[in-house]
Design a protein around this motif. Structure first.
Motif, PDB file in Angstrom:
ATOM      1  N   SER A  48      -1.454   4.367   0.166  1.00  0.00           N
ATOM      2  CA  SER A  48      -2.882   4.233   0.441  1.00  0.00           C
ATOM      3  C   SER A  48      -3.059   3.728   1.856  1.00  0.00           C
ATOM      4  O   SER A  48      -2.727   2.599   2.164  1.00  0.00           O
ATOM      5  CB  SER A  48      -3.510   3.241  -0.530  1.00  0.00           C
ATOM      6  OG  SER A  48      -3.301   3.660  -1.857  1.00  0.00           O
TER       7      SER A  48
ATOM      8  N   GLN B 221       0.796  -1.227   0.000  1.00  0.00           N
ATOM      9  CA  GLN B 221       0.000   0.000   0.000  1.00  0.00           C
ATOM     10  C   GLN B 221       0.830   1.278   0.000  1.00  0.00           C
ATOM     11  O   GLN B 221       0.371   2.317  -0.441  1.00  0.00           O
ATOM     12  CB  GLN B 221      -0.929   0.013   1.232  1.00  0.00           C
ATOM     13  CG  GLN B 221      -1.986  -1.073   1.216  1.00  0.00           C
ATOM     14  CD  GLN B 221      -2.828  -1.109   2.478  1.00  0.00           C
ATOM     15  OE1 GLN B 221      -3.021  -2.161   3.065  1.00  0.00           O
ATOM     16  NE2 GLN B 221      -3.348   0.031   2.924  1.00  0.00           N
TER      17      GLN B 221
ATOM     18  N   LEU C  27       0.113  -2.397   4.372  1.00  0.00           N
ATOM     19  CA  LEU C  27       0.749  -1.107   4.643  1.00  0.00           C
ATOM     20  C   LEU C  27       2.262  -1.269   4.685  1.00  0.00           C
ATOM     21  O   LEU C  27       3.009  -0.434   4.173  1.00  0.00           O
ATOM     22  CB  LEU C  27       0.257  -0.533   5.976  1.00  0.00           C
ATOM     23  CG  LEU C  27      -1.172   0.030   5.982  1.00  0.00           C
ATOM     24  CD1 LEU C  27      -1.622   0.322   7.400  1.00  0.00           C
ATOM     25  CD2 LEU C  27      -1.251   1.299   5.139  1.00  0.00           C
TER      26      LEU C  27
ATOM     27  N   SER D  21      -2.835  -2.296  11.632  1.00  0.00           N
ATOM     28  CA  SER D  21      -3.973  -1.542  11.110  1.00  0.00           C
ATOM     29  C   SER D  21      -4.847  -2.443  10.257  1.00  0.00           C
ATOM     30  O   SER D  21      -4.363  -3.083   9.330  1.00  0.00           O
ATOM     31  CB  SER D  21      -3.480  -0.386  10.237  1.00  0.00           C
ATOM     32  OG  SER D  21      -2.808   0.562  11.019  1.00  0.00           O
ATOM     33  N   VAL D  22      -6.104  -2.485  10.570  1.00  0.00           N
ATOM     34  CA  VAL D  22      -7.081  -3.190   9.747  1.00  0.00           C
ATOM     35  C   VAL D  22      -8.300  -2.278   9.586  1.00  0.00           C
ATOM     36  O   VAL D  22      -8.887  -1.864  10.591  1.00  0.00           O
ATOM     37  CB  VAL D  22      -7.512  -4.526  10.397  1.00  0.00           C
ATOM     38  CG1 VAL D  22      -8.645  -5.171   9.606  1.00  0.00           C
ATOM     39  CG2 VAL D  22      -6.328  -5.481  10.501  1.00  0.00           C
ATOM     40  N   ARG D  23      -8.630  -1.933   8.358  1.00  0.00           N
ATOM     41  CA  ARG D  23      -9.894  -1.226   8.054  1.00  0.00           C
ATOM     42  C   ARG D  23     -10.281  -0.175   9.086  1.00  0.00           C
ATOM     43  O   ARG D  23     -11.090  -0.423   9.959  1.00  0.00           O
ATOM     44  CB  ARG D  23     -11.042  -2.227   7.957  1.00  0.00           C
ATOM     45  CG  ARG D  23     -10.810  -3.363   7.035  1.00  0.00           C
ATOM     46  CD  ARG D  23     -12.106  -4.184   6.958  1.00  0.00           C
ATOM     47  NE  ARG D  23     -11.826  -5.569   6.700  1.00  0.00           N
ATOM     48  CZ  ARG D  23     -12.491  -6.580   7.243  1.00  0.00           C
ATOM     49  NH1 ARG D  23     -13.498  -6.349   8.062  1.00  0.00           N
ATOM     50  NH2 ARG D  23     -12.171  -7.807   6.941  1.00  0.00           N
ATOM     51  N   ALA D  24      -9.701   0.990   8.959  1.00  0.00           N
ATOM     52  CA  ALA D  24     -10.001   2.103   9.867  1.00  0.00           C
ATOM     53  C   ALA D  24      -9.650   1.787  11.306  1.00  0.00           C
ATOM     54  O   ALA D  24     -10.518   1.765  12.187  1.00  0.00           O
ATOM     55  CB  ALA D  24     -11.456   2.541   9.764  1.00  0.00           C
ATOM     56  N   PRO D  25      -8.357   1.531  11.530  1.00  0.00           N
ATOM     57  CA  PRO D  25      -7.941   1.209  12.899  1.00  0.00           C
ATOM     58  C   PRO D  25      -8.415   2.287  13.865  1.00  0.00           C
ATOM     59  O   PRO D  25      -8.302   3.468  13.590  1.00  0.00           O
ATOM     60  CB  PRO D  25      -6.404   1.190  12.818  1.00  0.00           C
ATOM     61  CG  PRO D  25      -6.057   1.901  11.549  1.00  0.00           C
ATOM     62  CD  PRO D  25      -7.211   1.663  10.626  1.00  0.00           C
TER      63      PRO D  25
ATOM     64  N   GLU E 296     -12.324   5.270   4.741  1.00  0.00           N
ATOM     65  CA  GLU E 296     -12.605   4.421   5.901  1.00  0.00           C
ATOM     66  C   GLU E 296     -13.834   4.851   6.692  1.00  0.00           C
ATOM     67  O   GLU E 296     -14.208   4.207   7.663  1.00  0.00           O
ATOM     68  CB  GLU E 296     -11.388   4.412   6.828  1.00  0.00           C
ATOM     69  CG  GLU E 296     -10.152   3.793   6.192  1.00  0.00           C
ATOM     70  CD  GLU E 296      -8.893   4.081   6.983  1.00  0.00           C
ATOM     71  OE1 GLU E 296      -8.677   5.261   7.329  1.00  0.00           O
ATOM     72  OE2 GLU E 296      -8.125   3.140   7.238  1.00  0.00           O
TER      73      GLU E 296
ATOM     74  N   PHE F  89      -6.590  -2.993   2.903  1.00  0.00           N
ATOM     75  CA  PHE F  89      -7.322  -2.831   4.167  1.00  0.00           C
ATOM     76  C   PHE F  89      -6.388  -2.823   5.364  1.00  0.00           C
ATOM     77  O   PHE F  89      -6.750  -3.265   6.441  1.00  0.00           O
ATOM     78  CB  PHE F  89      -8.397  -3.915   4.311  1.00  0.00           C
ATOM     79  CG  PHE F  89      -9.253  -4.076   3.094  1.00  0.00           C
ATOM     80  CD1 PHE F  89     -10.073  -3.028   2.677  1.00  0.00           C
ATOM     81  CD2 PHE F  89      -9.218  -5.234   2.335  1.00  0.00           C
ATOM     82  CE1 PHE F  89     -10.848  -3.156   1.543  1.00  0.00           C
ATOM     83  CE2 PHE F  89      -9.991  -5.358   1.200  1.00  0.00           C
ATOM     84  CZ  PHE F  89     -10.803  -4.320   0.796  1.00  0.00           C
ATOM     85  N   GLY F  90      -5.165  -2.368   5.157  1.00  0.00           N
ATOM     86  CA  GLY F  90      -4.196  -2.280   6.245  1.00  0.00           C
ATOM     87  C   GLY F  90      -3.162  -3.383   6.204  1.00  0.00           C
ATOM     88  O   GLY F  90      -2.013  -3.191   6.604  1.00  0.00           O
TER      89      GLY F  90
ATOM     90  N   GLY G  60      -5.092   5.038   5.929  1.00  0.00           N
ATOM     91  CA  GLY G  60      -5.607   6.099   6.791  1.00  0.00           C
ATOM     92  C   GLY G  60      -6.518   7.095   6.092  1.00  0.00           C
ATOM     93  O   GLY G  60      -6.677   8.218   6.562  1.00  0.00           O
TER      94      GLY G  60
HETATM   95 MO1  MOS Z   1      -5.598   1.398   6.416  1.00  0.00          MO
HETATM   96  S1  MOS Z   1      -6.323   0.038   7.696  1.00  0.00           S
HETATM   97  O1  MOS Z   1      -4.787   2.621   7.170  1.00  0.00           O
HETATM   98  O2  MOS Z   1      -4.973   0.616   5.113  1.00  0.00           O
END
Ligand code: MOS
Length: 725
Positions: free
Chosen positions: A507, A212, A247, A350-354, A692, A243-244, A509
């Motif tokens: 990509s 990402q 990252l 981080s997973v989907r809008a941590p 997110e 989706f994290g 956050g």
């Molecule tokens: Mo996101 S969970 O910062 O890719």
């Protein structure tokens, strides 16, 4: 030449409203769409060089221990096997993106069951897989701790916050809520499994991968290999979801690079779905205690939010569960607690809008409990508790749309049809209920560089190492540059996902589109000024449209104006925009469920999400992001749960058959309304991140609807039928 932003005050130019083609915000189709749906877009593992060998990672089979060696000889005799490798670099298990260096977690040894610890390489994938199964690991097992409650929690000072006297407020409250909820570990579950192909040319490494944030990934990989980042090139033109989980670089990248170096030929390593579940970031499970103190009118006097989460020893990341709690609702007296247990479970990241995705969800459940106890309508309760400035920092809000989202949603959804008495609406065997929740997600600007080149033929080239993980980056950058330069979309070519290009923000956050879009905008703005100079006009008096430049009664073809390339790099970084405001995105979720009175099965019948994130750059891709978030909210509410074996922490349900994401039949009609908003503090585009927002709070609308349908308050996610009955 570079174009740099300095924005001391809100940027009210509203510039993109006055450009000629009206492309910004339009629901332009993805320029990359055709390649994707025809299967010609090459994802990480689909662009295989001649002579590529296949590597298969081998997982640790204990929760904690030390790997002394592997029994190389036994597998080197097997057909096709080229190498079997282990060592400290395999155990440096790069975790979070943004770190620039490979985190050292795991370097002491094995930190969780399923951790990749060795690699077997063979001529074919099947040979490598067979040999990986046969490989014997010589491990000294140690006693691990896999249960966070037994491990115990640390409460780092920097992560605790207190204001006023919450205990007093709870005692004095007309209504006090003190509830504890739990949420399980989650996996990102991106469609494309993690994969990397490494190829060396002398000292230069080229890695095709699925990541990402390439600018960081390059540094992390270089750090893991002990080489100069200049010697690493990463290519990720297409990424099948992240989706994290993508990252940071992951073990397959390091392993492929080491093996390719040793064998002096390209090596590809792709994870199986099981390896993705065991070895890539999980979202931490959480236990959250929420305290709400309300006066007789329902106004909040105090909020307490304590989060208990876990991660590996020495990992810096910890799920920022309470991120939005300091500012979403009013209330003088506040406690924020953050408590972390060190366990031998798969690394948490981080997973989907941590943060907000589980934190806002639980807070919004507690708000529903307060609404029920006070007899105040849930929408009204939120409306009366919207603060007029950040109640923690005292800063003003850059813009605030929660009230509009709530009232718009209430009207569109038909909220007045809801019977506030739980369990009172029944159709045959089905109990019907409605629920709602607020959505909130912080807005972040990240450093970004984009190179825009106007070519002598009047077309434009846009280059950055930014990724498109399915989010629409190709489309949004095309739109911004085509609009600013007055070109048809087809005359703008966007090249992404190559670390040879100027570094973008990656990509994550929700910052991608706004940050990289701003850098592209700045570059184009400067190109317009260069064009104005050429004809001795004022840039504001130029109209650029359909490849033509008009000014002062004259019109020329853009291509006729330029005899050599105009190349500008746009640059933006945090601090360029005002930081004396609180910037956030807001929304509201509404859900109607039917719960089967006999089986306890919940069917979500419809959902509405109303969202505001400043200027919407592409209505189609923004809406899709929201649909995805709401769908994940549905999963979080009803089915998604990583199960850790209590004996050794290992993830038991480690594939898409056992870890239940919503599928088509689970997902009803989802409606998305995007509010018209501009945030002049955010950036010259006046846009904020929307990626997110759609998941934040979504699950709460569903579980609140379950309560309305049944009178059962499920405080332990997901709300499976056994808990609802
Ligand atoms: Mo996101 S969970 O910062 O890719």
């Amino acid at each position: 030449m570079t174009a740099h932003l300095k924005m001391d005050k809100p940027d009210t130019r509203n510039r993109l409203d006055h450009t000629a083609q009206g492309l910004i915000g339009a629901g332009m189709d993805r320029p990359d769409g055709k390649a994707k749906v025809t299967g010609t877009a090459a994802y990480a593992f689909e662009d295989q060089p001649e002579g590529m060998a296949h590597g298969v990672l081998v997982r640790a089979n204990v929760a904690k221990g030390r790997l002394n060696d592997i029994d190389r000889d036994s597998v080197l005799r097997l057909p096709g096997v080229l190498a079997a490798m282990c060592g400290p670099r395999f155990l440096r298990n790069p975790a979070q993106g943004g770190a620039n260096e490979a985190p050292v977690q795991g370097s002491e040894g094995i930190a969780y069951l399923g951790q990749p610890v060795a690699l077997v390489v063979a001529e074919t994938f099947e040979q490598a897989r067979h040999a990986a199964h046969m490989l014997t690991l010589q491990i000294d097992a140690q006693e691990g701790q896999t249960d966070p409650d037994i491990a115990g929690y640390e409460s780092p000072d920097a992560k605790q916050a207190q204001q006023g006297d919450l205990d007093r407020a709870m005692k004095d409250a007309a209504t006090a809520i003190d509830v504890t909820y739990t949420t399980p570990s989650h996996n990102s579950a991106a469609m494309e499994p993690h994969a990397a192909i490494a190829e060396w040319d002398q000292d230069m490494l080229t890695l095709r991968g699925s990541y990402q944030m390439l600018k960081y990934n390059r540094n992390e990989l270089a750090d893991a290999l002990g080489i100069d980042p200049k010697c690493v090139r990463i290519l990720a033109p297409y990424v099948g979801g992240g989706f994290g989980s993508k990252l940071g670089i992951a073990p397959e990248a390091v392993a492929a690079a080491l093996a390719a170096h040793e064998l002096n030929r390209p090596v590809g390593v792709a994870l199986t779905r099981q390896q993705v579940f065991e070895g890539t970031m999980r979202r931490s499970e959480s236990r959250q205690r929420v305290r709400l103190a309300a006066d007789a009118s329902g106004k909040l006097q105090g909020i307490g939010h304590d989060a208990y989460i876990s991660n590996l020893t020495d990992e810096v990341f910890s799920e920022p569960v309470t991120q939005a709690t300091p500012f979403i609702y009013a209330g003088e007296n506040r406690v924020i607690g953050h408590h972390i247990a060190r366990v031998n479970r798969t690394c948490a990241g981080s997973v989907r809008a941590p943060g907000e995705s589980i934190g806002v969800t639980v807070l919004e459940n507690a708000m529903d409990e307060l609404a029920h106890q006070t007899g105040i309508d849930p929408v009204e309760l939120r409306l009366m508790n919207i603060p007029d400035k950040n109640p923690t920092s005292g800063l003003p809000f850059s813009s605030h749309t929660l009230a509009e989202a709530l009232t718009t949603g209430r009207d569109r959804f038909g909220w007045d049809q809801r019977n506030p008495q739980p369990g009172s609406t029944r159709k045959g065997d089905w109990l019907i209920g409605m629920g709602m929740a607020s959505a909130v997600r912080v807005n972040i600007l990240s450093e970004a560089r984009v190179r825009v080149t106007l070519m002598p033929d009047g077309t434009a080239r846009v280059q950055t190492d930014m990724t498109d993980i399915g989010t629409g980056t190709y489309a949004i950058l095309t739109q911004i540059c085509a609009e600013m330069l007055g070109l048809p979309e087809t005359d703008v070519s966007v090249s992404l996902g190559d670390t040879d290009h100027p570094p973008g923000p990656g990509s994550g956050g929700s910052w991608g589109a706004s940050s990289v879009g701003t850098a592209a905008f700045l570059a184009c703005e400067k190109i317009r000024r260069e064009l104005a100079k050429k004809v001795d006009a004022d840039e504001a008096d130029l109209t650029l449209k359909d490849g033509m430049v008009s000014y002062a009664n004259r019109q020329v073809r853009l291509a006729d104006m330029i005899d050599e390339e105009i190349e500008i790099e746009g640059h933006v970084e945090p601090g360029d925009t005002s930081d004396d405001v609180t910037q956030s995105t807001y929304g509201a979720h509404f859900a109607e469920v039917a719960v089967n009175a006999v089986t306890g099965e919940t069917r979500v019948q419809r959902m509405l999400g109303v969202f505001a994130a400043g200027r919407i750059l592409n209505h189609k891709t923004a809406r899709s992001q929201c649909l995805g978030g709401m769908t994940f909210g549905l999963g979080m509410a009803l089915t998604e749960e990583l199960m850790h074996d209590p004996r050794d922490g290992h993830i038991v349900n480690r594939d898409l058959a056992e870890y239940h994401l919503p599928v088509n039949l689970d997902v009803p009609q989802l409606d998305v309304v995007l509010l018209d908003e501009r945030d002049a503090y955010a950036n010259p585009l006046q846009s904020k991140g929307i990626g997110e927002l759609g998941i934040c709070g979504a699950a709460a609308a569903i579980t609140n609807a379950i309560f309305n349908a049944t009178g059962v308050r499920v405080r332990d996610y997901p709300a499976t039928l056994d808990k609802v009955l």
